[in-house]
Design an enzyme around this catalytic site. Structure first.
Site, PDB file in Angstrom:
ATOM      1  N   ASP A  39       0.823  -1.208   0.000  1.00  0.00           N
ATOM      2  CA  ASP A  39       0.000   0.000   0.000  1.00  0.00           C
ATOM      3  C   ASP A  39       0.853   1.253   0.000  1.00  0.00           C
ATOM      4  O   ASP A  39       0.376   2.325  -0.397  1.00  0.00           O
ATOM      5  CB  ASP A  39      -0.926  -0.015   1.218  1.00  0.00           C
ATOM      6  CG  ASP A  39      -1.952  -1.117   1.074  1.00  0.00           C
ATOM      7  OD1 ASP A  39      -1.606  -2.280   1.342  1.00  0.00           O
ATOM      8  OD2 ASP A  39      -3.082  -0.828   0.648  1.00  0.00           O
ATOM      9  N   LYS A  60      -1.170  -5.210   4.079  1.00  0.00           N
ATOM     10  CA  LYS A  60      -2.187  -5.718   4.980  1.00  0.00           C
ATOM     11  C   LYS A  60      -1.617  -6.354   6.237  1.00  0.00           C
ATOM     12  O   LYS A  60      -0.613  -7.071   6.166  1.00  0.00           O
ATOM     13  CB  LYS A  60      -3.034  -6.756   4.208  1.00  0.00           C
ATOM     14  CG  LYS A  60      -4.233  -7.313   4.930  1.00  0.00           C
ATOM     15  CD  LYS A  60      -5.122  -6.269   5.565  1.00  0.00           C
ATOM     16  CE  LYS A  60      -5.475  -5.178   4.615  1.00  0.00           C
ATOM     17  NZ  LYS A  60      -5.995  -3.964   5.251  1.00  0.00           N
TER      18      LYS A  60
HETATM   19  C1  LIG Z   1      -2.782  -4.410  -5.076  1.00  0.00           C
HETATM   20  S1  LIG Z   1      -2.246  -3.999  -3.514  1.00  0.00           S
HETATM   21  C2  LIG Z   1      -3.674  -4.275  -2.558  1.00  0.00           C
HETATM   22  C3  LIG Z   1      -3.382  -4.090  -1.094  1.00  0.00           C
HETATM   23  O1  LIG Z   1      -4.468  -3.391  -0.488  1.00  0.00           O
HETATM   24  C4  LIG Z   1      -4.993  -4.225   0.539  1.00  0.00           C
HETATM   25  O2  LIG Z   1      -5.483  -3.505   1.610  1.00  0.00           O
HETATM   26  P1  LIG Z   1      -7.082  -3.220   1.700  1.00  0.00           P
HETATM   27  O3  LIG Z   1      -7.771  -4.481   1.278  1.00  0.00           O
HETATM   28  O4  LIG Z   1      -7.299  -2.858   3.166  1.00  0.00           O
HETATM   29  O5  LIG Z   1      -7.335  -2.044   0.791  1.00  0.00           O
HETATM   30  C5  LIG Z   1      -3.819  -5.069   0.940  1.00  0.00           C
HETATM   31  O6  LIG Z   1      -2.913  -4.363   1.741  1.00  0.00           O
HETATM   32  C6  LIG Z   1      -3.252  -5.408  -0.407  1.00  0.00           C
HETATM   33  O7  LIG Z   1      -1.976  -5.915  -0.391  1.00  0.00           O
END
Ligand SMILES: CSC[C@H]1O[C@H](OP(=O)(O)O)[C@H](O)[C@@H]1O
Length: 344
Positions: free
Chosen positions: A237, A248
């Site tokens: 992220d 995550k």
């Molecule tokens: C393509 S990177 C997606 C990345 O975002 C997710 O977080 P969230 O589901 O809370 O938006 C997670 O960190 C993924 O690795």
């Protein structure tokens, strides 16, 4: 399956909180509805959040009331739209990258009429979306060098089409390797508490006939100890200038386990995820979400009334634990190398 559909006036958002059981599309025809879709994680995933925000700005910029404004008030209103979207979630830098890109576009085109500026912003949102898919496919190709034949891959959260405009980042590498016949099996961490792995990654890979098994987050160490995993690949992220990567919650634990077991640990992300304004991961803000997202599963209480729960939504993996960062530019980098820092 793409999480977003642009119909020229509004953004159809696939409500990912309802997958895999229901495929429900929300028609977001105001920037406030777009902002709420990001906050409620109806759409999530760093690159997808960036594209969603861009379309939210385009929707705001072309609202009938906005187009009736004089130039000065219109520009002030556009900044208020940017500010609203910037408040949705703090960790994924792609959100701020998209807003910064729109701010730059607006600042460079204040001589245009209100209507022309609105059209230009919409074109830029479409460009961001189209670029994302192209960059993801380049990430996939760049990642192939790290995927052996008959690879057994462990991944965390969801980094596929549902986390981007399409194709995915870490799942983009898995898709590219599958196309080459190199993927024996994928183990998808369920990824508590939102269950992106169980609900979304398994959904995507199963639809693409990529062999996948869901495991609980606590099983990762067992899989490695039983020599069932050849490599780990995750998304990101926000990646600091030295290669520390926010991702995550649970990613850091995976990286420590992989290091202990001598298993390669890769991070895949577009260059828009690299934040050179942050020297190290210590500066990355970790989103603290509602404890209710931990306490309740599917509306059923899992924690006794009155007992609190923590919910940091991300953690930071130090660059020393990352074997390589795979992006859309050039090849992968050993973090904290001159090559990466030179890319400013
Ligand atoms: C393509 S990177 C997606 C990345 O975002 C997710 O977080 P969230 O589901 O809370 O938006 C997670 O960190 C993924 O690795």
């Amino acid at each position: 399956m793409q999480p977003l559909q642009w119909n020229g006036k509004s953004l159809l958002v696939l409500d990912q909180t309802l997958l895999p059981e229901q495929e429900v599309w929300d028609d977001c025809d105001t920037y406030e509805l777009v902002a709420e879709a990001i906050e409620k994680m109806k759409v999530r995933g760093a690159p997808a959040i960036g594209a969603t925000a861009a379309y939210g700005i385009a929707i705001g910029a072309n609202a009938p009331d906005a187009l009736a404004l004089d130039k000065g008030p219109y520009l002030a209103y556009l900044e208020a739209v940017n500010e609203r979207l910037a408040k949705t979630r703090p960790t994924a830098v792609n959100l701020f990258w998209a807003i910064k890109r729109m701010r730059g576009l607006i600042a460079a085109n204040t001589d245009l009429s209100v209507a022309e500026l609105g059209e230009l912003i919409t074109r830029e949102a479409n460009l961001i979306a189209e670029e994302d898919v192209r960059l993801n496919k380049r990430i996939g190709q760049n990642g192939l060098q790290f995927i052996p034949e008959n690879a057994r891959i462990l991944t965390h959260c969801n980094t596929g089409s549902l986390a981007t405009f399409d194709y995915g980042t870490a799942l983009g590498v898995i898709r590219a390797a599958h196309e080459q016949g190199r993927v024996q099996h994928v183990y998808a961490d369920e990824t508590r508490p939102y269950l992106q792995g169980a609900r979304l990654t398994a959904f995507e890979l199963h639809r693409d006939n990529i062999p996948v098994t869901v495991v609980t987050d606590s099983m990762a160490g067992y899989l490695m100890q039983q020599k069932m995993v050849d490599l780990v690949i995750v998304g990101a992220d926000r990646i600091a200038a030295n290669g520390d990567a926010a991702n995550k919650i649970g990613t850091y634990s995976l990286a420590v386990l992989a290091k202990h077991h001598g298993i390669p640990f890769y991070v895949a992300a577009p260059m828009s995820t690299l934040d050179y304004e942050m020297e190290t991961g210590d500066e990355i803000e970790i989103e603290q979400r509602s404890a209710d997202e931990v306490i309740f599963i599917g509306g059923k209480r899992m924690v006794p009334e009155g007992v609190p729960a923590l919910h940091p939504a991300f953690d930071v993996t130090p660059h020393e634990l990352i074997t390589a960062i795979i992006t859309d530019q050039g090849n992968a980098w050993q973090p904290n190398t001159e090559a990466m820092l030179k890319l400013k």
